[in-house]
Scaffold this motif. Structure first.
Motif, short mmCIF file in Angstrom:
data_model
loop_
_atom_site.label_atom_id
_atom_site.label_comp_id
_atom_site.label_asym_id
_atom_site.label_seq_id
_atom_site.Cartn_x
_atom_site.Cartn_y
_atom_site.Cartn_z
N TYR A 223 0.83 -1.19 0.00
CA TYR A 223 0.00 0.00 0.00
C TYR A 223 0.88 1.25 0.00
CZ TYR A 223 -3.73 -3.16 1.56
OH TYR A 223 -4.63 -4.19 1.67
N ASN A 224 0.28 2.33 -0.41
CA ASN A 224 0.90 3.64 -0.30
C ASN A 224 0.03 4.52 0.60
OD1 ASN A 224 3.12 3.26 -2.20
ND2 ASN A 224 1.53 3.21 -3.79
N PRO A 225 0.64 5.48 1.31
CA PRO A 225 -0.18 6.39 2.12
C PRO A 225 -1.27 7.03 1.27
CG PRO A 225 2.13 6.68 2.63
CD PRO A 225 2.08 5.75 1.45
N GLY A 226 -2.48 7.00 1.80
CA GLY A 226 -3.62 7.56 1.08
C GLY A 226 -4.46 6.53 0.36
N ASP A 227 -3.95 5.30 0.21
CA ASP A 227 -4.73 4.26 -0.47
C ASP A 227 -6.01 3.95 0.31
OD1 ASP A 227 -2.86 4.09 -2.44
OD2 ASP A 227 -2.05 2.15 -1.83
N GLU A 228 -7.10 3.78 -0.40
CA GLU A 228 -8.37 3.42 0.23
C GLU A 228 -8.43 1.90 0.41
OE1 GLU A 228 -12.97 3.31 -1.15
OE2 GLU A 228 -12.00 5.28 -1.28
N VAL A 229 -8.86 1.46 1.58
CA VAL A 229 -8.96 0.02 1.89
C VAL A 229 -10.27 -0.26 2.61
CG1 VAL A 229 -6.45 -0.27 2.04
CG2 VAL A 229 -7.77 0.28 4.11
N SER A 230 -10.59 -1.53 2.73
CA SER A 230 -11.71 -1.98 3.54
C SER A 230 -11.16 -2.46 4.88
CB SER A 230 -12.46 -3.11 2.83
OG SER A 230 -13.44 -3.68 3.68
N ALA A 231 -11.73 -1.99 5.98
CA ALA A 231 -11.25 -2.35 7.31
C ALA A 231 -12.38 -3.01 8.11
CB ALA A 231 -10.73 -1.13 8.06
N LEU A 232 -12.19 -4.25 8.50
CA LEU A 232 -13.14 -4.98 9.34
C LEU A 232 -12.69 -4.84 10.78
CD1 LEU A 232 -15.49 -7.03 9.72
CD2 LEU A 232 -13.83 -8.85 9.26
N VAL A 233 -13.52 -4.26 11.63
CA VAL A 233 -13.15 -3.99 13.03
C VAL A 233 -13.15 -5.30 13.81
CG1 VAL A 233 -13.67 -2.67 15.10
CG2 VAL A 233 -14.17 -1.69 12.86
N TYR A 234 -11.97 -5.68 14.33
CA TYR A 234 -11.79 -6.99 14.98
C TYR A 234 -11.89 -6.92 16.50
CZ TYR A 234 -9.50 -11.36 16.31
OH TYR A 234 -9.21 -12.58 16.87
N GLU A 235 -11.19 -5.99 17.13
CA GLU A 235 -11.23 -5.89 18.59
C GLU A 235 -10.71 -4.54 19.05
OE1 GLU A 235 -8.65 -8.65 20.56
OE2 GLU A 235 -6.96 -8.25 19.22
N ARG A 236 -11.08 -4.18 20.28
CA ARG A 236 -10.61 -2.94 20.91
C ARG A 236 -9.37 -3.27 21.72
NH1 ARG A 236 -8.71 1.31 22.54
NH2 ARG A 236 -9.90 3.08 23.35
N ILE A 237 -8.29 -2.59 21.43
CA ILE A 237 -7.05 -2.76 22.19
C ILE A 237 -6.50 -1.37 22.48
CG2 ILE A 237 -6.48 -5.00 21.16
CD1 ILE A 237 -4.52 -3.52 19.32
N ASP A 238 -5.46 -1.31 23.32
CA ASP A 238 -4.72 -0.07 23.46
C ASP A 238 -3.65 -0.07 22.37
OD1 ASP A 238 -6.09 0.93 25.65
OD2 ASP A 238 -4.83 -0.15 27.08
N PRO A 239 -3.58 0.98 21.56
CA PRO A 239 -4.22 2.29 21.73
C PRO A 239 -5.38 2.55 20.77
CG PRO A 239 -2.32 2.50 20.32
CD PRO A 239 -2.46 1.04 20.62
N GLY A 240 -6.08 1.53 20.31
CA GLY A 240 -7.17 1.78 19.37
C GLY A 240 -7.93 0.53 19.00
N TYR A 241 -8.21 0.38 17.72
CA TYR A 241 -8.98 -0.77 17.23
C TYR A 241 -8.14 -1.59 16.26
CZ TYR A 241 -13.18 1.29 19.22
OH TYR A 241 -14.11 1.81 20.09
N ARG A 242 -8.02 -2.86 16.57
CA ARG A 242 -7.35 -3.78 15.65
C ARG A 242 -8.33 -4.12 14.54
NH1 ARG A 242 -5.10 -9.73 17.40
NH2 ARG A 242 -3.36 -9.86 15.94
N THR A 243 -7.86 -4.06 13.32
CA THR A 243 -8.74 -4.28 12.17
C THR A 243 -8.11 -5.28 11.21
OG1 THR A 243 -7.76 -2.50 10.84
CG2 THR A 243 -9.57 -1.90 12.32
N ILE A 244 -8.95 -5.78 10.30
CA ILE A 244 -8.49 -6.67 9.24
C ILE A 244 -8.61 -5.89 7.93
CG2 ILE A 244 -8.93 -8.83 8.02
CD1 ILE A 244 -10.22 -9.78 10.76
N VAL A 245 -7.48 -5.69 7.27
CA VAL A 245 -7.42 -4.83 6.08
C VAL A 245 -7.54 -5.68 4.82
CG1 VAL A 245 -6.06 -3.09 4.86
CG2 VAL A 245 -5.90 -3.28 7.36
N ASP A 246 -8.61 -5.45 4.06
CA ASP A 246 -8.81 -6.13 2.77
C ASP A 246 -8.70 -7.65 2.89
OD1 ASP A 246 -9.27 -3.75 1.45
OD2 ASP A 246 -7.21 -3.55 0.72
N HIS A 247 -9.04 -8.20 4.04
CA HIS A 247 -9.02 -9.65 4.29
C HIS A 247 -7.61 -10.24 4.22
CE1 HIS A 247 -13.43 -9.69 3.92
NE2 HIS A 247 -13.27 -8.96 2.83
N THR A 248 -6.56 -9.39 4.23
CA THR A 248 -5.21 -9.90 4.01
C THR A 248 -4.19 -9.49 5.06
OG1 THR A 248 -4.73 -8.01 2.57
CG2 THR A 248 -5.49 -10.04 1.51
N HIS A 249 -4.40 -8.38 5.78
CA HIS A 249 -3.41 -7.89 6.73
C HIS A 249 -4.08 -7.36 8.00
CE1 HIS A 249 -1.21 -7.66 2.86
NE2 HIS A 249 -0.17 -7.96 3.60
#
Length: 285
Positions: free
Chosen positions: A146-172
């Motif tokens: 990815y490059n800064p500014g790229d649009e992705v799909s983020a699936l919200v997985y869990e709340r952690i410190d310091p934010g929300y862990r997500t799954i990016v485009d089903h791959t990362h």
């Protein structure tokens, strides 16, 4: 020569080859796939294209449906367990079949009625579509491109410190920092997000705002912001473990030390082996 025209476990656009009493057979190349009558459009005719999801029925035969599954092969979704057995669990799939998650693919014992994040894939032994709750086996296996500014799909997985862990485009794996959000996020929600940076550990920092609009541009800026939000002090330093540093900042230890060094040289920080703190006069936002 394999002339297959479809992908098992995914949505395909196929042509009706012929109409029969029980439905229609779709042209799959070297394989005919049945689309049962209950899914057949009222005006179905040979030569018409239809959009279908292809899977195996309970007898192992390939079958098509116009219903939309909650998750396709190569994707992750939050699914509810409808039943369990000694060999595994069955998850509600959104079609007239449940998705099987073998016992060996469960992170914790799946219980009926519970909701779990499941990755769908094709088992290389049986050739069937199955699910896995062991997401780390399937995420981050290739470097993020990815490059800064790229649009992705983020699936919200869990709340952690310091934010929300997500799954990016089903791959990362990704992270959205809580201090950049106007309100809490719902676990299981799928959001449009934008890449802020790629981290040393292969994870992706995200923002719900487009890059360039109020984002924090450097790791030093990020650390200053975190310190200000924490009242000017964080219980981590050069002697802290990588896990502790990751928990508080989302940074690798190497990146953290570089950010601390840059701020220290500007006389913005006071540091000890186990703490960092803003210098006097720098604790306000």
């Amino acid at each position: 020569m394999n002339k297959r025209k479809f992908r098992i476990g995914q949505t395909n656009r196929l042509t009706i080859d012929r109409i029969v009493s029980i439905g229609a057979y779709l042209d799959g190349g070297d394989t005919d796939i049945l689309l049962p009558n209950r899914y057949l459009p009222a005006d179905a005719a040979a030569g018409m294209e239809v959009e279908v999801f292809i899977y195996h029925d309970n007898e192992g035969r390939l079958i098509a449906t116009t219903m939309q599954p909650y998750v396709e092969v190569g994707q992750i979704a939050l699914l509810q367990a409808v039943s369990t057995t000694e060999s595994g669990a069955y998850m509600e799939w959104g079609i007239h079949k449940d998705l099987f998650v073998p016992f060996r693919e469960q992170m914790q014992l799946i219980r009926e009625g519970g909701r779990y994040f499941i990755y769908a894939y094709i088992d290389h032994v049986s050739g069937k579509i199955v699910g896995s709750a062991k997401l780390s086996k399937h995420l981050g296996n290739v470097p993020p491109r990815y490059n800064p500014g790229d649009e992705v799909s983020a699936l919200v997985y869990e709340r952690i410190d310091p934010g929300y862990r997500t799954i990016v485009d089903h791959t990362h794996w990704g992270l959205i920092y809580a201090d950049t959000l106007p309100m809490p996020l719902a676990i299981g929600a799928t959001l449009k997000a934008y890449v802020v940076r790629l981290r040393d550990d292969g994870k992706v920092d995200l923002s719900l705002d487009r890059v360039g609009y109020g984002r924090i541009d450097t790791e030093s800026d990020r650390l200053m912001h975190l310190l200000q939000k924490a009242g000017g002090r964080l219980p981590i330093g050069d002697k802290s473990s990588p896990e502790e540093i990751q928990e508080y900042t989302g940074m690798s230890k190497k990146t953290f030390k570089m950010a601390v060094g840059a701020l220290y040289r500007q006389r913005l920080l006071c540091i000890t082996p186990t703490t960092i703190a803003l210098s006097d006069g720098k604790k306000g936002k």
